[in-house]
Motif scaffolding. Sequence first.
Motif, PDB file in Angstrom:
ATOM      1  N   THR A   6      69.624  69.320  66.457  1.00  0.00           N
ATOM      2  CA  THR A   6      68.289  69.367  67.036  1.00  0.00           C
ATOM      3  C   THR A   6      67.291  69.331  65.893  1.00  0.00           C
ATOM      4  O   THR A   6      67.371  70.131  64.965  1.00  0.00           O
TER       5      THR A   6
ATOM      6  N   PRO B 250      74.657  67.562  68.956  1.00  0.00           N
ATOM      7  CA  PRO B 250      75.102  68.435  67.868  1.00  0.00           C
ATOM      8  C   PRO B 250      73.984  68.820  66.892  1.00  0.00           C
ATOM      9  O   PRO B 250      74.109  69.789  66.169  1.00  0.00           O
TER      10      PRO B 250
ATOM     11  N   ASP C 248      71.267  67.378  76.260  1.00  0.00           N
ATOM     12  CA  ASP C 248      71.210  68.822  76.017  1.00  0.00           C
ATOM     13  C   ASP C 248      72.279  69.290  75.034  1.00  0.00           C
ATOM     14  O   ASP C 248      72.063  70.227  74.288  1.00  0.00           O
ATOM     15  N   GLY C 249      73.425  68.650  75.025  1.00  0.00           N
ATOM     16  CA  GLY C 249      74.524  69.084  74.175  1.00  0.00           C
ATOM     17  C   GLY C 249      74.588  68.373  72.828  1.00  0.00           C
ATOM     18  O   GLY C 249      75.641  68.324  72.210  1.00  0.00           O
TER      19      GLY C 249
END
Length: 50
Positions: free
Chosen positions: A42, A40, A37-38
């Motif tokens: 997408t 850097p 989810d984190g």
Amino acid sequence: MKKALICIVVLLLFGIAQASEKRVDVPIGDSPSLGPDGAPITIIEFIDFQ
């Protein structure tokens, strides 16, 4: 050798020019995804199924 150096410089300058493009935040909500989810970065792929 000189032509290769010129090509590299042109590619670097082109990359710098492209880096100044506007970025847009796209909410992904509950869309399917892979990875943490984190992360850097997408990457979003827009597909037209027609």
